[in-house]
Design a protein around this motif. Structure first.
Motif, PDB file in Angstrom:
ATOM      1  N   ASP A 293     -27.379 157.327 102.771  1.00  0.00           N
ATOM      2  CA  ASP A 293     -28.103 156.457 101.852  1.00  0.00           C
ATOM      3  C   ASP A 293     -28.116 157.022 100.433  1.00  0.00           C
ATOM      4  O   ASP A 293     -28.066 158.247 100.236  1.00  0.00           O
ATOM      5  CB  ASP A 293     -29.554 156.280 102.312  1.00  0.00           C
ATOM      6  CG  ASP A 293     -29.668 155.555 103.634  1.00  0.00           C
ATOM      7  OD1 ASP A 293     -28.715 154.846 104.004  1.00  0.00           O
ATOM      8  OD2 ASP A 293     -30.717 155.708 104.296  1.00  0.00           O
ATOM      9  N   GLN A 294     -28.203 156.143  99.469  1.00  0.00           N
ATOM     10  CA  GLN A 294     -28.326 156.559  98.068  1.00  0.00           C
ATOM     11  C   GLN A 294     -29.506 157.513  97.884  1.00  0.00           C
ATOM     12  O   GLN A 294     -29.419 158.502  97.151  1.00  0.00           O
ATOM     13  CB  GLN A 294     -28.509 155.333  97.177  1.00  0.00           C
ATOM     14  CG  GLN A 294     -28.689 155.667  95.698  1.00  0.00           C
ATOM     15  CD  GLN A 294     -28.844 154.423  94.845  1.00  0.00           C
ATOM     16  OE1 GLN A 294     -28.631 153.304  95.291  1.00  0.00           O
ATOM     17  NE2 GLN A 294     -29.226 154.600  93.598  1.00  0.00           N
ATOM     18  N   GLU A 295     -30.615 157.250  98.580  1.00  0.00           N
ATOM     19  CA  GLU A 295     -31.813 158.066  98.445  1.00  0.00           C
ATOM     20  C   GLU A 295     -31.683 159.422  99.144  1.00  0.00           C
ATOM     21  O   GLU A 295     -32.396 160.363  98.819  1.00  0.00           O
ATOM     22  CB  GLU A 295     -33.004 157.316  99.044  1.00  0.00           C
ATOM     23  CG  GLU A 295     -33.542 156.207  98.172  1.00  0.00           C
ATOM     24  CD  GLU A 295     -34.558 156.728  97.174  1.00  0.00           C
ATOM     25  OE1 GLU A 295     -35.519 157.398  97.588  1.00  0.00           O
ATOM     26  OE2 GLU A 295     -34.390 156.461  95.970  1.00  0.00           O
ATOM     27  N   THR A 296     -30.793 159.525 100.116  1.00  0.00           N
ATOM     28  CA  THR A 296     -30.623 160.766 100.875  1.00  0.00           C
ATOM     29  C   THR A 296     -29.678 161.701 100.132  1.00  0.00           C
ATOM     30  O   THR A 296     -28.630 161.283  99.647  1.00  0.00           O
ATOM     31  CB  THR A 296     -30.052 160.460 102.275  1.00  0.00           C
ATOM     32  OG1 THR A 296     -30.914 159.550 102.950  1.00  0.00           O
ATOM     33  CG2 THR A 296     -29.929 161.734 103.108  1.00  0.00           C
TER      34      THR A 296
ATOM     35  N   SER B 229     -25.195 156.890  94.701  1.00  0.00           N
ATOM     36  CA  SER B 229     -24.565 156.129  95.781  1.00  0.00           C
ATOM     37  C   SER B 229     -23.191 156.710  96.100  1.00  0.00           C
ATOM     38  O   SER B 229     -22.515 157.261  95.224  1.00  0.00           O
ATOM     39  CB  SER B 229     -24.398 154.662  95.385  1.00  0.00           C
ATOM     40  OG  SER B 229     -25.643 154.020  95.255  1.00  0.00           O
TER      41      SER B 229
ATOM     42  N   THR C  32     -28.150 152.499 111.278  1.00  0.00           N
ATOM     43  CA  THR C  32     -28.667 152.412 109.915  1.00  0.00           C
ATOM     44  C   THR C  32     -30.119 152.871 109.856  1.00  0.00           C
ATOM     45  O   THR C  32     -30.946 152.432 110.649  1.00  0.00           O
ATOM     46  CB  THR C  32     -28.571 150.962 109.404  1.00  0.00           C
ATOM     47  OG1 THR C  32     -27.204 150.550 109.432  1.00  0.00           O
ATOM     48  CG2 THR C  32     -29.111 150.845 107.983  1.00  0.00           C
ATOM     49  N   HIS C  33     -30.422 153.780 108.921  1.00  0.00           N
ATOM     50  CA  HIS C  33     -31.784 154.273 108.692  1.00  0.00           C
ATOM     51  C   HIS C  33     -32.406 154.920 109.933  1.00  0.00           C
ATOM     52  O   HIS C  33     -33.626 154.977 110.057  1.00  0.00           O
ATOM     53  CB  HIS C  33     -32.707 153.152 108.191  1.00  0.00           C
ATOM     54  CG  HIS C  33     -32.338 152.621 106.846  1.00  0.00           C
ATOM     55  ND1 HIS C  33     -33.027 151.603 106.228  1.00  0.00           N
ATOM     56  CD2 HIS C  33     -31.335 152.948 105.993  1.00  0.00           C
ATOM     57  CE1 HIS C  33     -32.476 151.325 105.055  1.00  0.00           C
ATOM     58  NE2 HIS C  33     -31.450 152.133 104.892  1.00  0.00           N
TER      59      HIS C  33
END
Length: 305
Positions: free
Chosen positions: A120-123, A89, A220-221
């Motif tokens: 994003d944390q996942e990105t 994050s 967002t997203h």
């Protein structure tokens, strides 16, 4: 854990703000901000009035960076750029959050340094960080004026043969479950959003395409939702594609890497912030990630190139 509680003592009755400025070396604005956030307490009661007084024992919740030696890939006088791995994050979500990129930012460049945008944390990929308040103001203004060009790489399902210009409004989903309300969808009630997709390489043996995504707005997203909308979801996306039950399990951190692989085909979201281009003080910067994103995709999918 980066947030710790310090035991402090005020030998005389004095203003809480003055006490923190003298005791911890905080600026007036920083002290005001932290008091307003409820960081100072006495006898179990939060002191959130900067004009309030304090005396005797008290407690102060502060952020102490926990470094792991993660260095930026690019360093300038006024800003730096980190190449963030997936799963890390940028900022802590709460005082209980573990290590984040913010730990390294504050540890290496001081309290005034700050990420000027989020991914994003996942990105995975590039995060632009200001080294002081003046550059933070300039860089955030450049982002708000769309004067910073961002390009992402994504590995998506199916064959993308031609460029796709996606202009669909995005709306945060209204759902009785607060976890699901984090999900964004294409909806006429939403805010305008514009993404341009360019195919780079098709992998026929896996029926997937490496694409470049250029977000011309900053919702967002945005890239994730737009690609899902045009039937080319990003491989490994734990939110846009899986069932509602599995989305909730992911948000609650209940999915194992094996389950993620079974559900989405990858242990991580295959989206990478690849480049940033902008002008700062009459100099043009174009910084590209040094990561081999295709290699990382194959590793996350558990297949050999």
């Amino acid at each position: 854990m980066p947030f710790i509680t310090k035991k402090l003592f005020s030998p005389v009755r004095q203003m809480a703000l003055s006490f923190l400025m003298n005791e911890l070396g905080l600026s007036r604005s920083e002290g005001q901000r932290l008091i307003a956030r409820g960081r100072l307490s006495q006898n179990g009661s939060v002191m959130d009035d900067q004009f309030g007084f304090i005396e005797g024992d008290c407690e102060f919740i502060c952020f102490e960076p926990d470094t792991r030696g993660f260095k930026p890939m690019f360093v300038a006088n006024d800003f730096v750029i980190y190449d963030k791995p997936s799963g890390l994050s940028v900022h802590p979500h709460s005082r209980q959050s573990p290590y984040t990129l913010n730990d390294e930012i504050k540890h290496q460049f001081g309290d005034e340094a700050n990420a000027t945008h989020r991914i994003d944390q996942e990105t995975s990929g590039l995060v632009l960080v200001s080294r002081h308040k003046k550059s933070e103001s300039v860089l955030k203004r450049l982002f708000s004026e769309r004067a910073i060009t961002k390009r992402y790489l994504a590995m998506v399902k199916g064959c993308v043969e031609h460029p796709i210009d996606i202009q669909e409004p995005l709306y945060r989903k209204d759902h009785p479950n607060l976890l699901i309300s984090m999900v964004v969808k294409v909806d006429p009630k939403g805010k305008p959003a514009h993404t341009v997709i360019n195919p780079l390489r098709y992998f026929p043996e896996h029926d997937m395409t490496l694409v470049e995504a250029s977000p011309l707005t900053g919702r967002t997203h945005q890239i994730r939702v737009h690609l899902f909308h045009v039937k080319h979801p990003i491989i490994g996306d734990p939110v846009y594609g899986p069932t509602e039950e599995n989305v909730i399990r992911f948000i609650k951190k209940e999915l194992s890497p094996i389950e993620r692989m079974e559900i989405g085909g990858s242990t991580r979201l295959l989206l990478h912030a690849h480049s940033l281009e902008f002008e700062y003080e009459n100099e043009v910067y174009k910084v590209e990630s040094e990561k081999d994103f295709v290699k990382e995709c194959f590793e996350a999918m558990g297949i050999s190139q």
